[in-house]
Design a protein around this motif. Structure first.
Motif, PDB file in Angstrom:
ATOM      1  N   TYR A 209       0.829  -1.208   0.000  1.00  0.00           N
ATOM      2  CA  TYR A 209       0.000   0.000   0.000  1.00  0.00           C
ATOM      3  C   TYR A 209       0.864   1.260   0.000  1.00  0.00           C
ATOM      4  O   TYR A 209       0.666   2.175  -0.819  1.00  0.00           O
ATOM      5  N   PHE A 210       1.850   1.326   0.899  1.00  0.00           N
ATOM      6  CA  PHE A 210       2.693   2.509   0.989  1.00  0.00           C
ATOM      7  C   PHE A 210       3.651   2.620  -0.208  1.00  0.00           C
ATOM      8  O   PHE A 210       3.927   3.728  -0.673  1.00  0.00           O
ATOM      9  N   GLU A 211       4.140   1.473  -0.719  1.00  0.00           N
ATOM     10  CA  GLU A 211       4.992   1.525  -1.903  1.00  0.00           C
ATOM     11  C   GLU A 211       4.222   2.059  -3.103  1.00  0.00           C
ATOM     12  O   GLU A 211       4.766   2.816  -3.920  1.00  0.00           O
ATOM     13  N   PHE A 212       2.943   1.697  -3.208  1.00  0.00           N
ATOM     14  CA  PHE A 212       2.092   2.210  -4.284  1.00  0.00           C
ATOM     15  C   PHE A 212       1.977   3.724  -4.209  1.00  0.00           C
ATOM     16  O   PHE A 212       2.148   4.442  -5.198  1.00  0.00           O
ATOM     17  N   HIS A 213       1.682   4.245  -3.001  1.00  0.00           N
ATOM     18  CA  HIS A 213       1.493   5.685  -2.851  1.00  0.00           C
ATOM     19  C   HIS A 213       2.805   6.452  -3.008  1.00  0.00           C
ATOM     20  O   HIS A 213       2.816   7.570  -3.540  1.00  0.00           O
ATOM     21  N   LEU A 214       3.919   5.881  -2.564  1.00  0.00           N
ATOM     22  CA  LEU A 214       5.214   6.532  -2.762  1.00  0.00           C
ATOM     23  C   LEU A 214       5.530   6.674  -4.247  1.00  0.00           C
ATOM     24  O   LEU A 214       6.008   7.721  -4.698  1.00  0.00           O
ATOM     25  N   ALA A 215       5.273   5.610  -5.012  1.00  0.00           N
ATOM     26  CA  ALA A 215       5.528   5.663  -6.452  1.00  0.00           C
ATOM     27  C   ALA A 215       4.588   6.658  -7.126  1.00  0.00           C
ATOM     28  O   ALA A 215       4.992   7.441  -7.993  1.00  0.00           O
ATOM     29  N   LYS A 216       3.330   6.654  -6.698  1.00  0.00           N
ATOM     30  CA  LYS A 216       2.320   7.537  -7.289  1.00  0.00           C
ATOM     31  C   LYS A 216       2.646   9.008  -7.041  1.00  0.00           C
ATOM     32  O   LYS A 216       2.434   9.868  -7.904  1.00  0.00           O
ATOM     33  N   GLU A 217       3.191   9.321  -5.851  1.00  0.00           N
ATOM     34  CA  GLU A 217       3.483  10.705  -5.482  1.00  0.00           C
ATOM     35  C   GLU A 217       4.943  11.078  -5.718  1.00  0.00           C
ATOM     36  O   GLU A 217       5.416  12.086  -5.213  1.00  0.00           O
ATOM     37  N   GLY A 218       5.664  10.251  -6.455  1.00  0.00           N
ATOM     38  CA  GLY A 218       7.051  10.581  -6.799  1.00  0.00           C
ATOM     39  C   GLY A 218       7.976  10.633  -5.603  1.00  0.00           C
ATOM     40  O   GLY A 218       8.971  11.355  -5.610  1.00  0.00           O
ATOM     41  N   GLY A 219       7.668   9.888  -4.541  1.00  0.00           N
ATOM     42  CA  GLY A 219       8.521   9.856  -3.366  1.00  0.00           C
ATOM     43  C   GLY A 219       8.287  10.995  -2.392  1.00  0.00           C
ATOM     44  O   GLY A 219       9.017  11.119  -1.416  1.00  0.00           O
ATOM     45  N   SER A 220       7.261  11.830  -2.631  1.00  0.00           N
ATOM     46  CA  SER A 220       6.986  12.979  -1.748  1.00  0.00           C
ATOM     47  C   SER A 220       6.333  12.502  -0.455  1.00  0.00           C
ATOM     48  O   SER A 220       5.169  12.083  -0.451  1.00  0.00           O
ATOM     49  N   MET A 221       7.073  12.575   0.654  1.00  0.00           N
ATOM     50  CA  MET A 221       6.531  12.146   1.934  1.00  0.00           C
ATOM     51  C   MET A 221       5.370  13.034   2.368  1.00  0.00           C
ATOM     52  O   MET A 221       4.425  12.577   3.012  1.00  0.00           O
ATOM     53  N   THR A 222       5.425  14.305   2.025  1.00  0.00           N
ATOM     54  CA  THR A 222       4.345  15.221   2.391  1.00  0.00           C
ATOM     55  C   THR A 222       3.034  14.790   1.756  1.00  0.00           C
ATOM     56  O   THR A 222       1.994  14.731   2.412  1.00  0.00           O
ATOM     57  N   ARG A 223       3.077  14.486   0.468  1.00  0.00           N
ATOM     58  CA  ARG A 223       1.844  14.101  -0.229  1.00  0.00           C
ATOM     59  C   ARG A 223       1.357  12.717   0.184  1.00  0.00           C
ATOM     60  O   ARG A 223       0.152  12.480   0.270  1.00  0.00           O
ATOM     61  N   VAL A 224       2.290  11.806   0.437  1.00  0.00           N
ATOM     62  CA  VAL A 224       1.884  10.478   0.914  1.00  0.00           C
ATOM     63  C   VAL A 224       1.205  10.597   2.275  1.00  0.00           C
ATOM     64  O   VAL A 224       0.194   9.945   2.537  1.00  0.00           O
ATOM     65  N   ALA A 225       1.760  11.452   3.145  1.00  0.00           N
ATOM     66  CA  ALA A 225       1.145  11.652   4.465  1.00  0.00           C
ATOM     67  C   ALA A 225      -0.261  12.205   4.319  1.00  0.00           C
ATOM     68  O   ALA A 225      -1.191  11.779   5.016  1.00  0.00           O
ATOM     69  N   GLU A 226      -0.437  13.142   3.394  1.00  0.00           N
ATOM     70  CA  GLU A 226      -1.760  13.721   3.166  1.00  0.00           C
ATOM     71  C   GLU A 226      -2.732  12.679   2.611  1.00  0.00           C
ATOM     72  O   GLU A 226      -3.879  12.589   3.054  1.00  0.00           O
ATOM     73  N   LYS A 227      -2.278  11.884   1.649  1.00  0.00           N
ATOM     74  CA  LYS A 227      -3.125  10.880   1.011  1.00  0.00           C
ATOM     75  C   LYS A 227      -3.554   9.792   1.993  1.00  0.00           C
ATOM     76  O   LYS A 227      -4.688   9.323   1.977  1.00  0.00           O
ATOM     77  N   THR A 228      -2.614   9.356   2.847  1.00  0.00           N
ATOM     78  CA  THR A 228      -2.896   8.230   3.737  1.00  0.00           C
ATOM     79  C   THR A 228      -3.467   8.653   5.084  1.00  0.00           C
ATOM     80  O   THR A 228      -3.885   7.811   5.872  1.00  0.00           O
ATOM     81  N   GLY A 229      -3.470   9.963   5.359  1.00  0.00           N
ATOM     82  CA  GLY A 229      -4.052  10.449   6.606  1.00  0.00           C
ATOM     83  C   GLY A 229      -3.177  10.215   7.820  1.00  0.00           C
ATOM     84  O   GLY A 229      -3.683  10.185   8.940  1.00  0.00           O
ATOM     85  N   LEU A 230      -1.862  10.091   7.626  1.00  0.00           N
ATOM     86  CA  LEU A 230      -0.941   9.866   8.737  1.00  0.00           C
ATOM     87  C   LEU A 230      -0.066  11.097   8.960  1.00  0.00           C
ATOM     88  O   LEU A 230       0.243  11.822   8.013  1.00  0.00           O
TER      89      LEU A 230
END
Length: 228
Positions: free
Chosen positions: A183-204
């Motif tokens: 799940y997190f590898e999918f979102h990291l790839a989708k957001e180009g490795g942006s931790m800020t955007r992954v945090a926003e997308k996943t709600g963490l």
């Protein structure tokens, strides 16, 4: 990548904006008052400035006016405040501010305003020498004073995604970890490795997210390699 100057007398705001913008790949210079902002403006020639209104020595609107009257307002400036009136926002817009962000600043509004400001910088860079960049025409309503008249970007349809198969004949904890890692590898790839955007997308929260990824053994460089 852009050079962005953040001017705010609150340490927490400076640190937060610096972390987010660095995570987006920008170079960030920090200033806690107008004096430091003047020095940084001459030293790094920023592509964009995030400028707080209420500061102890010289307020942001006065500094903006100073840059405008001395020919130093050559970059987009985004004003920030948690206590400014609409009249103040309109005044700053008339002087030459690109847009106005009301604190607390949401991640979406920050990134949208920065993207719009840098787009204006890029457009100005291709003009012939000596040409004067026209100021954007903004209807001075409450909404435009607060957002610079920018509209939200349309949603992007990603289409069907490949299915991920998981082996279910294993302990629940192992199966859950396997799913969460994918799940997190999918979102990291989708957001180009942006931790800020992954945090926003996943709600963490970012700190929780970092701990979670480390615990799962997620390769944090995968998303960034895939986006390059």
């Amino acid at each position: 990548m852009a050079n962005i100057l953040v001017v705010d007398d609150e340490l927490g705001i400076r640190d937060l904006l610096s972390e987010i913008l660095n995570d987006e790949g920008h170079n960030v210079e920090l200033a806690e008052n107008a004096a430091q902002a003047r020095a940084a403006r001459g030293r790094i020639r920023p592509d964009l400035v995030l400028l707080d209104i209420w500061m102890p020595d010289t307020d942001g609107v006065t500094l903006l006016k100073e840059w405008s009257t001395t020919g130093l307002l050559t970059m987009p400036v985004i004003m920030m405040s948690g206590h400014a009136t609409i009249e103040t926002a309109v005044e700053a817009t008339k002087i030459g501010a690109q847009s106005f962000l009301e604190k607390p600043i949401t991640l979406q509004k920050l990134l949208k305003a920065v993207e719009a400001g840098l787009a204006r910088t890029s457009a100005a860079a291709v003009r012939k020498p000596g040409m004067v960049a026209p100021m954007p025409v903004v209807e001075l309503t409450v909404e435009s004073a607060m957002t610079g008249g920018q509209s939200l970007p349309p949603a992007v349809e990603l289409g069907p995604q490949p299915r991920q198969l998981f082996e279910l004949d294993k302990p629940l904890r192992d199966a859950r970890d396997e799913f969460e890692k994918s799940y997190f590898e999918f979102h990291l790839a989708k957001e180009g490795g942006s931790m800020t955007r992954v945090a926003e997308k996943t709600g963490l929260e970012r700190t929780h997210l970092y701990r979670k990824l480390k615990q799962l053994g997620v390769d944090l460089s995968r998303g960034k390699r895939g986006s390059s």
